[in-house]
Design a protein around this motif. Structure first.
Motif, mmCIF file in Angstrom:
data_model
loop_
_atom_site.group_PDB
_atom_site.id
_atom_site.type_symbol
_atom_site.label_atom_id
_atom_site.label_comp_id
_atom_site.label_asym_id
_atom_site.label_seq_id
_atom_site.Cartn_x
_atom_site.Cartn_y
_atom_site.Cartn_z
ATOM 1 N N SER A 13 5.915 -0.009 -0.368
ATOM 2 C CA SER A 13 4.711 0.079 0.466
ATOM 3 C C SER A 13 4.600 1.447 1.115
ATOM 4 O O SER A 13 3.502 1.969 1.296
ATOM 5 N N GLY A 16 2.918 3.598 -1.210
ATOM 6 C CA GLY A 16 1.523 3.275 -1.478
ATOM 7 C C GLY A 16 1.261 2.531 -2.769
ATOM 8 O O GLY A 16 0.171 2.621 -3.325
ATOM 9 N N TYR A 17 2.261 1.797 -3.270
ATOM 10 C CA TYR A 17 2.005 1.017 -4.476
ATOM 11 C C TYR A 17 2.666 -0.339 -4.369
ATOM 12 O O TYR A 17 3.401 -0.621 -3.430
ATOM 13 N N TRP A 92 0.547 13.175 -2.625
ATOM 14 C CA TRP A 92 0.435 11.747 -2.915
ATOM 15 C C TRP A 92 -0.532 11.049 -1.967
ATOM 16 O O TRP A 92 -1.127 10.032 -2.306
ATOM 17 N N ASP A 93 -0.720 11.620 -0.761
ATOM 18 C CA ASP A 93 -1.652 11.032 0.207
ATOM 19 C C ASP A 93 -3.065 10.918 -0.356
ATOM 20 O O ASP A 93 -3.805 10.012 0.018
ATOM 21 N N THR A 96 -2.868 7.548 -2.158
ATOM 22 C CA THR A 96 -2.688 6.381 -1.293
ATOM 23 C C THR A 96 -3.844 6.189 -0.326
ATOM 24 O O THR A 96 -4.109 5.069 0.094
ATOM 25 N N ASP A 97 -4.548 7.258 0.017
ATOM 26 C CA ASP A 97 -5.703 7.130 0.909
ATOM 27 C C ASP A 97 -6.910 6.506 0.213
ATOM 28 O O ASP A 97 -7.809 5.986 0.879
ATOM 29 N N GLU A 100 -5.883 1.013 -3.141
ATOM 30 C CA GLU A 100 -5.299 -0.059 -2.345
ATOM 31 C C GLU A 100 -4.023 -0.599 -2.990
ATOM 32 O O GLU A 100 -4.022 -1.675 -3.559
ATOM 33 N N GLN A 101 -2.961 0.151 -2.931
ATOM 34 C CA GLN A 101 -1.642 -0.219 -3.437
ATOM 35 C C GLN A 101 -1.668 -0.798 -4.847
ATOM 36 O O GLN A 101 -1.241 -1.941 -5.079
ATOM 37 N N CYS A 104 2.036 1.054 -10.211
ATOM 38 C CA CYS A 104 2.031 2.466 -10.602
ATOM 39 C C CYS A 104 3.245 2.813 -11.439
ATOM 40 O O CYS A 104 4.350 2.365 -11.155
#
Length: 127
Positions: A13, A16-17, A92-93, A96-97, A100-101, A104
């Motif tokens: 998490s 972001g995945y 990477w932001d 992730t921004d 929605e996860q 990956c």
């Protein structure tokens, strides 16, 4: 469509995945080709600038998704290919921004179709 993220651990998490996503009651699946930093004539743009290339990727994938009546929130899987893994992680932001996860996979590769390209992302969307 119903989605349930399957994450037996917490660490992914922070990246972001998700480890897995179960999709129920899906009507449609959109399998996309890998998208890159290309202009409307198929020329690579922003050589050497991975952040600008990721932003251009999102411009391009938004157009593909919109033309197919999908949106970024429908993306459940991405496969990322990059010639610079560390450089991609620095930005990477941007991923992730906007996503929605998704699940990956990230692979470092020697080169992409055009030597100017630093990143290619292949999304799969479901509705």
């Amino acid at each position: 469509m119903e989605q349930e993220r399957v994450n037996p651990w917490e660490w992914q998490s922070e990246m972001g995945y998700s480890q897995a996503i179960e999709v129920r009651q899906s009507d449609r699946v959109l399998y996309c080709a890998g998208q890159t930093s290309m202009d409307s004539e198929g020329n690579p743009v922003y050589p050497g600038d991975i952040r600008a290339q990721i932003n251009k990727y999102f411009d391009n994938i938004n157009q593909v998704l919109t033309n197919a009546d999908f949106k970024l929130a429908d993306v459940v899987q991405i496969d990322c290919y990059t010639t610079d893994v560390n450089g991609l992680f620095e930005h990477w932001d941007l991923i992730t921004d906007r996503l929605e996860q998704p699940t990956c996979t990230l692979l470092g590769v020697e080169r992409l179709a055009f030597p100017e390209l630093l990143v290619e992302i292949k999304p799969t969307a479901m509705r």
